[in-house]
Write a protein that holds these residues in place. Structure first.
Motif, mmCIF file in Angstrom:
data_model
loop_
_atom_site.group_PDB
_atom_site.id
_atom_site.type_symbol
_atom_site.label_atom_id
_atom_site.label_comp_id
_atom_site.label_asym_id
_atom_site.label_seq_id
_atom_site.Cartn_x
_atom_site.Cartn_y
_atom_site.Cartn_z
ATOM 1 N N ALA A 77 0.741 -1.286 -0.027
ATOM 2 C CA ALA A 77 0.016 0.115 0.078
ATOM 3 C C ALA A 77 0.902 1.386 0.006
ATOM 4 N N THR A 103 -5.983 -2.774 -0.283
ATOM 5 C CA THR A 103 -7.095 -1.770 -0.796
ATOM 6 C C THR A 103 -7.768 -1.013 0.620
ATOM 7 N N TYR A 105 -6.091 0.469 2.876
ATOM 8 C CA TYR A 105 -5.141 1.367 3.157
ATOM 9 C C TYR A 105 -5.623 2.586 2.311
ATOM 10 N N PRO A 107 -4.841 3.355 -0.995
ATOM 11 C CA PRO A 107 -3.449 3.908 -1.461
ATOM 12 C C PRO A 107 -3.794 4.819 -2.677
#
Length: 217
Positions: A77, A103, A105, A107
């Protein structure tokens, strides 16, 4: 302004249906749009694609290619965040190789699901689902999908058959890769598919159903 940076995240950038389909799509996006295409690989331990011809072709077609397989979700990430993508498209969904913690997180500011999984992820971090109205009719999508729908005008599938089956010159325009435009079905396949096939207009050029034989495999 600069180019829009689009990232594709997949565990199947290799000899896999997703890889075969994404290669011509990536080539067209690079050739005919102002998108900067970045591919991000997350191979499975039992399905490593590094070094395959398909992996090399996909890496060559994209503007940039990164193998994040050996990174943890948090590390991956952070790596994606550093790429400053505008949109991250997850090609895995709830299939083998899914790493939803990555996902989670977030990014990229916009995240979407596409191709490898034609259903809702039911994940709050996924903002859009890229599908078509046949795969996800609007009433169904409104009731079942947590993502906002971004519909393709026709099919969301990529027709890569001309490249995959160049050795089958007699394939029909529906891209069935069997010589002479026929496919063979066993009794189980006939019982399953015949009712649907009879409703298809024969003028569409599809191959006729032929009784018996070894089956379609």
């Amino acid at each position: 302004g600069g180019m829009l940076r689009l990232g594709f995240l997949s565990s199947d950038f290799g000899p896999h249906p997703v890889g075969w389909a994404m290669l011509p799509l990536i080539e067209q996006l690079v050739a005919s749009t102002r998108l900067e295409v970045v591919c991000l690989a997350l191979d499975l331990p039992e399905r490593q694609h590094a070094g395959t011809a398909e992996r090399r072709a996909i890496a060559a077609a994209a503007h940039a290619f990164f193998d994040l397989t050996r990174l943890t979700d948090a590390e991956a990430a952070r790596a994606i965040d550093g790429l400053r993508l505008h949109v991250l498209v997850n090609l895995v969904g709830h299939t083998a190789g899914a790493r939803h913690a990555l996902t989670h997180y977030r990014p990229a500011p916009v995240q979407a699901s596409y191709y490898g999984y034609a259903g809702t992820t039911a994940l709050p971090q996924m903002h859009y689902a890229l599908l078509d109205a046949a795969a996800a009719p609007p009433p169904l999508a409104a009731a079942e999908f947590t993502e906002r729908m971004a519909y393709f005008p026709f099919s969301h599938f990529v027709a890569a058959h001309a490249r995959r089956y160049a050795h089958a010159p007699h394939a029909s325009r529906l891209a069935h890769p069997w010589p002479a435009g026929e496919w063979t079905a066993g009794e189980e396949e006939r019982a399953t598919w015949s009712p649907a096939l009879r409703r298809v207009d024969s003028s569409d050029g599809g191959p006729p159903l032929r009784r018996g034989g070894p089956g379609v495999g």
